[in-house]
Design a protein around this motif. Sequence first.
Motif, short mmCIF file in Angstrom:
data_model
loop_
_atom_site.label_atom_id
_atom_site.label_comp_id
_atom_site.label_asym_id
_atom_site.label_seq_id
_atom_site.Cartn_x
_atom_site.Cartn_y
_atom_site.Cartn_z
N TRP A 68 -10.80 9.58 4.74
CA TRP A 68 -11.84 8.76 5.38
C TRP A 68 -12.91 8.34 4.38
CZ3 TRP A 68 -10.58 6.43 9.45
CH2 TRP A 68 -9.76 7.02 10.42
N PHE A 69 -13.18 9.18 3.39
CA PHE A 69 -14.12 8.81 2.33
C PHE A 69 -13.63 7.57 1.59
CE2 PHE A 69 -15.44 9.24 -2.16
CZ PHE A 69 -16.82 9.22 -2.01
N MET A 70 -12.34 7.52 1.29
CA MET A 70 -11.77 6.38 0.58
C MET A 70 -11.73 5.14 1.47
SD MET A 70 -11.45 7.27 -2.45
CE MET A 70 -10.64 5.76 -3.01
N VAL A 71 -11.56 5.33 2.78
CA VAL A 71 -11.66 4.19 3.70
C VAL A 71 -13.06 3.57 3.57
CG1 VAL A 71 -11.78 3.53 6.14
CG2 VAL A 71 -9.92 5.00 5.33
N GLY A 72 -14.08 4.43 3.55
CA GLY A 72 -15.44 3.94 3.41
C GLY A 72 -15.68 3.23 2.08
N ARG A 73 -15.03 3.70 1.02
CA ARG A 73 -15.24 3.11 -0.31
C ARG A 73 -14.70 1.69 -0.41
NH1 ARG A 73 -18.37 6.08 -4.13
NH2 ARG A 73 -17.09 5.28 -5.81
N HIS A 74 -13.82 1.30 0.50
CA HIS A 74 -13.25 -0.05 0.46
C HIS A 74 -14.20 -1.10 1.03
CE1 HIS A 74 -9.25 0.58 -1.16
NE2 HIS A 74 -9.15 1.67 -0.44
N GLY A 134 -21.82 4.74 -1.00
CA GLY A 134 -21.76 4.93 -2.45
C GLY A 134 -21.96 6.34 -2.95
N MET A 135 -21.75 7.34 -2.12
CA MET A 135 -21.84 8.72 -2.60
C MET A 135 -20.77 8.95 -3.66
SD MET A 135 -21.79 12.22 -0.31
CE MET A 135 -22.35 13.77 -1.00
N SER A 136 -21.10 9.65 -4.73
CA SER A 136 -20.13 9.84 -5.81
C SER A 136 -18.98 10.74 -5.36
CB SER A 136 -20.81 10.45 -7.03
OG SER A 136 -21.15 11.80 -6.79
N HIS A 137 -17.83 10.56 -5.98
CA HIS A 137 -16.67 11.39 -5.66
C HIS A 137 -17.00 12.87 -5.89
CE1 HIS A 137 -13.64 8.11 -5.22
NE2 HIS A 137 -14.49 7.47 -6.00
N LYS A 138 -17.66 13.16 -7.00
CA LYS A 138 -17.96 14.55 -7.35
C LYS A 138 -18.84 15.21 -6.31
CE LYS A 138 -20.05 17.41 -10.98
NZ LYS A 138 -20.70 17.39 -12.31
N ARG A 139 -19.92 14.52 -5.91
CA ARG A 139 -20.84 15.10 -4.93
C ARG A 139 -20.14 15.27 -3.58
NH1 ARG A 139 -25.83 11.38 -4.53
NH2 ARG A 139 -26.63 13.04 -3.16
N PHE A 140 -19.32 14.31 -3.21
CA PHE A 140 -18.62 14.42 -1.93
C PHE A 140 -17.64 15.60 -1.95
CE2 PHE A 140 -14.98 13.54 0.81
CZ PHE A 140 -15.62 13.37 2.04
N ILE A 141 -16.88 15.73 -3.02
CA ILE A 141 -15.90 16.81 -3.12
C ILE A 141 -16.59 18.17 -3.09
CG2 ILE A 141 -14.24 17.92 -4.67
CD1 ILE A 141 -13.39 15.06 -5.51
N LEU A 142 -17.69 18.32 -3.86
CA LEU A 142 -18.39 19.60 -3.90
C LEU A 142 -19.01 19.95 -2.55
CD1 LEU A 142 -20.16 19.39 -7.40
CD2 LEU A 142 -18.23 20.84 -6.74
N ALA A 143 -19.68 18.98 -1.92
CA ALA A 143 -20.34 19.25 -0.64
C ALA A 143 -19.32 19.54 0.46
CB ALA A 143 -21.22 18.05 -0.25
#
Length: 200
Positions: A68-74, A134-143
């Motif tokens: 879903w995060f990647m859906v949002g990134r599109h 636009g949340m970064s991949h790193k911050r999203f994965i860690l959180a």
Amino acid sequence: MSSWVTDLIEHGGYWAIALLMALENIFPPIPSELIMGLGGVGVGQGTFHPAWLVLVGTVGSLAGNYVWFMVGRHWNEDDLRAFVRKHGRWLTLDVDTVNRIDRIFDNHGQWVVFVARFIPNIRTMISVPAGLLGMSHKRFILATSAGAAVWNSALVYAGYTLQQNIDDIGQYLGPVSLGVIGMLVVVYIWRIIFWRPKED
């Protein structure tokens, strides 16, 4: 629902836990409370090791949320604002609210995603705005990983502690889930009727 989930976990072990937790975050009707709770019962029966169980459950949670995060990134923010201006009534959302959510994510995005892991229904939906804003991949994965690990640990412990009453627990999960969904539908209809957008 609990019978086929139980059968899958019994036959698939850790792989089934990871798969079900990924699906739970893509198709929310499969409750994580049931999946990890049954895993906790397996810990009590010697089928699973608690650390490995929490790890695979967290990996599955992250995988499902990342979809879903990647859906949002599109999308981008301009696309979102244009969509909200046109269809905002059905989302009970206006551009002013989008701007406020954007500021919250800019300043506290990782904590929003972390806390959302403990809230039914929201835990999946939060991944879309996280990607879109636009949340970064790193911050999203860690959180997401941190929140999922805490939540899954609590569910495993609950399943382990209450293993003698798992049948009683399972029979209440369905009605409670339906009750929550029904309440959300009523709230949504109420908002559609009375919602008015702010000028932007």
